[in-house]
Design an enzyme around this catalytic site. Structure first.
Site, mmCIF file in Angstrom:
data_model
loop_
_atom_site.group_PDB
_atom_site.id
_atom_site.type_symbol
_atom_site.label_atom_id
_atom_site.label_comp_id
_atom_site.label_asym_id
_atom_site.label_seq_id
_atom_site.Cartn_x
_atom_site.Cartn_y
_atom_site.Cartn_z
ATOM 1 N N LYS A 193 -59.420 -32.476 23.501
ATOM 2 C CA LYS A 193 -58.819 -33.525 24.345
ATOM 3 C C LYS A 193 -57.561 -32.976 24.981
ATOM 4 C CE LYS A 193 -56.077 -36.599 24.731
ATOM 5 N NZ LYS A 193 -55.044 -36.832 25.798
ATOM 6 N N GLY A 245 -47.780 -31.643 19.986
ATOM 7 C CA GLY A 245 -47.103 -32.567 20.877
ATOM 8 C C GLY A 245 -45.804 -33.051 20.273
ATOM 9 N N THR A 247 -42.923 -35.129 18.186
ATOM 10 C CA THR A 247 -42.792 -35.571 16.803
ATOM 11 C C THR A 247 -43.089 -37.060 16.692
ATOM 12 O OG1 THR A 247 -41.228 -33.828 16.241
ATOM 13 C CG2 THR A 247 -41.152 -35.807 14.889
ATOM 14 N N GLU A 267 -48.411 -29.653 14.976
ATOM 15 C CA GLU A 267 -47.400 -28.721 15.491
ATOM 16 C C GLU A 267 -46.547 -29.518 16.457
ATOM 17 O OE1 GLU A 267 -45.302 -26.638 17.876
ATOM 18 O OE2 GLU A 267 -47.250 -26.176 18.771
ATOM 19 N N CYS A 301 -41.868 -26.116 22.837
ATOM 20 C CA CYS A 301 -41.364 -26.693 21.590
ATOM 21 C C CYS A 301 -40.402 -25.750 20.885
ATOM 22 C CB CYS A 301 -42.516 -27.067 20.681
ATOM 23 S SG CYS A 301 -43.649 -25.700 20.349
ATOM 24 N N GLU A 399 -34.636 -33.602 21.148
ATOM 25 C CA GLU A 399 -35.425 -32.668 21.951
ATOM 26 C C GLU A 399 -35.563 -33.208 23.372
ATOM 27 O OE1 GLU A 399 -39.444 -30.034 21.449
ATOM 28 O OE2 GLU A 399 -39.624 -32.175 21.053
#
Length: 496
Positions: A193, A245, A247, A267, A301, A399
């Protein structure tokens, strides 16, 4: 599709784009979504639609899961391990043969410079497939010398099953390779996906997988948004979820997989500290730190988004970074002269510029950038560098996932290690120094899954990648990720 958006596309890439609306790959067939829905994928360099793509729903997820299960229990299971290796290498060959087209599609859909896609994303995609293609013939169980008399005991390693793999928009094709490669090596079947912002390279990958000869149902591609991803996570027909993607979304996926007792690897994000020690080669440190944050327009990331510099060298380092940031060439991804492209979407543009505004309102000083670029319909953000930052500001703690660097001075080693670790994240950290003792002393102190010494962002398919704390569960790449797609069965045999 507007001519301006395709003006620099090759005939192959243009032909692919114009063949839309693009469908879902379920089994061996390209099909419309069950409810007929579609969505537009957008060129972030112009803000204009590229083409229409099918929007998969829960019914499509179940159709794909059935196709994947049939392959798992049928031709894929019966294929010798060496056959899996051959097919994976064939897919790698086809990606290499179509690398220029794939780089253009990646640039068009994501906004990244086409040159970068060609020298980073495509070679690493191929490298991941080839690395894991070496594993199928080396997945072995073991005999166990148990203490029970007259017992022969051994283990078998088996594929975990049907895997739902949800990939992000920052490195679409490369992240697809990160996910499918260990799964295929282990003998799993997959439902891929891609992010709704960047579906094109995953669709092209599905076409190449069929061309390579993978049995129908081994690789399925479902395009869609968060609704599609949620249906994958909720499906009881899917045995494992792998997600890369944010958190925030990772927490929800982890919680749901916990309820279902479904295998999961995550991750997730990072707010990664980059530390320049007093004895470092400052020229190299400045160049490396610049790439560490602004590479891929800061949309990584593991971006080095918090820079710590010893106070006596702070001004010199900041001056060098600001000069480079101001000179950076920001433009459309398909322009060969572009150094940094736009951020991926209007939503991301608003998020990044919102953080920049937050920093300015909190009293930080933008010594470079500090505003969105001349968008002209696209989502351009100038490389931004903040000083006058405190550790408690949002721009230093959250982030941003954009081209925004915060620079902070420090006094000594213990202080900077404590400040670097004062975050919910733990994905990556960097140290610049000529003192090997200090390098490894800090490497032990820093709570992060990857520590870069005198460099930033090094990667290899054989080296595990993942994070501590809120940066995820499990590891990508290397043997560690292969194990995440395997179940271990213990067989006890009474010899009496």
């Amino acid at each position: 599709m507007p001519d301006a958006a395709t003006a620099t596309l090759s005939d192959a890439a243009r032909s692919f784009v114009d063949s839309g609306p693009h469908k879902l790959l379920i089994g061996a067939d390209w099909v419309d979504a069950a409810d007929g829905r579609t969505f537009e994928t957008v060129d972030p360099s112009t803000g204009e639609a590229i083409c229409e793509v099918a929007q998969a729903g829960a019914e499509d997820v179940e159709r794909a899961a059935q196709a994947a299960r049939a392959a798992l229990d049928g031709p894929w299971a019966k294929m010798p391990a060496a056959g899996r290796s051959q097919l994976m290498n064939k897919l790698a060959d086809l990606i290499e043969a179509n690398a220029a087209e794939l780089a253009e599609l990646e640039s068009l859909d994501n906004g990244k410079p086409v040159k970068m896609a060609g020298i980073v994303d495509l070679p690493q995609t191929v490298a991941h497939l080839r690395y894991y293609a070496g594993w199928p013939t080396k997945i072995e169980g073991e005999t166990i010398p148990v203490s029970w008399p007259d017992m022969f005991t051994y283990t078998l390693k088996e594929p975990v099953g049907v895997c739902g793999q949800i990939i992000p928009w920052n490195f679409p094709l490369l992240m697809a390779a990160w996910k499918i490669s260990p799964a295929l090596a282990a003998g799993c079947t997959v439902i891929l996906k891609p992010a709704e912002q960047t579906p094109l390279s995953a669709i092209r990958l599905g076409q190449l997988a069929l061309e390579a000869g993978f049995p129908e149902g081994v690789i399925n591609v479902l395009t869609g948004d968060g609704e599609t991803g949620a249906a994958l996570v909720d499906s009881t027909s899917i045995d494992k979820i792998a997600f890369t993607g944010s958190t925030e979304v990772g927490r929800r996926i982890g919680a749901r997989c916990g309820e279902l007792l479904k295998r999961v690897t995550l991750e997730l994000g990072g707010k990664n500290p980059n530390i320049i020690l007093p004895d470092a080669n400052l020229s190299a440190a400045v160049k490396g730190s610049f790439q560490g944050i602004y590479f891929n327009t800061g949309q990584a990331c593991n971006a080095g988004s918090r820079l710590y510099v010893q106070k006596d060298q702070f001004d010199e380092v900041v001056s060098g970074l600001a000069e480079a940031a101001k000179a950076a060439r920001v433009g459309p991804g398909l322009d060969p002269s572009t150094q940094f492209g736009p951020v991926v979407s209007k939503e991301q543009y608003e998020r990044v510029t919102g953080y920049i505004e937050s920093g300015l309102e909190a009293g930080a000083e933008a010594v470079a950038g500090g505003n969105g670029g001349d968008a002209g319909g696209g989502y351009f953000v100038a490389p931004t560098l903040f000083t006058g930052v405190t550790d408690d500001m949002k721009i230093a703690r959250e982030e941003i996932f954009g081209p925004v660097l915060v620079a902070l001075p420090y006094d000594d080693l213990d202080e900077v290690a404590a400040r670097a670790n004062d975050t919910e994240y733990g994905l990556a950290a960097g140290v610049w120094t000529r003192d090997i003792g200090n390098a490894h002393r800090l490497a032990r102190k820093l709570k992060a899954g990857s520590i870069y010494i005198n460099g930033w962002g090094m990667a290899d398919a054989a080296a595990p990648f993942g994070g501590y704390k809120a940066s995820g569960i499990g590891r990508e790449m290397g043997h560690a990720n292969l194990d995440a797609y395997l179940e271990v069965k213990t067989v006890w045999t009474n010899l009496k």
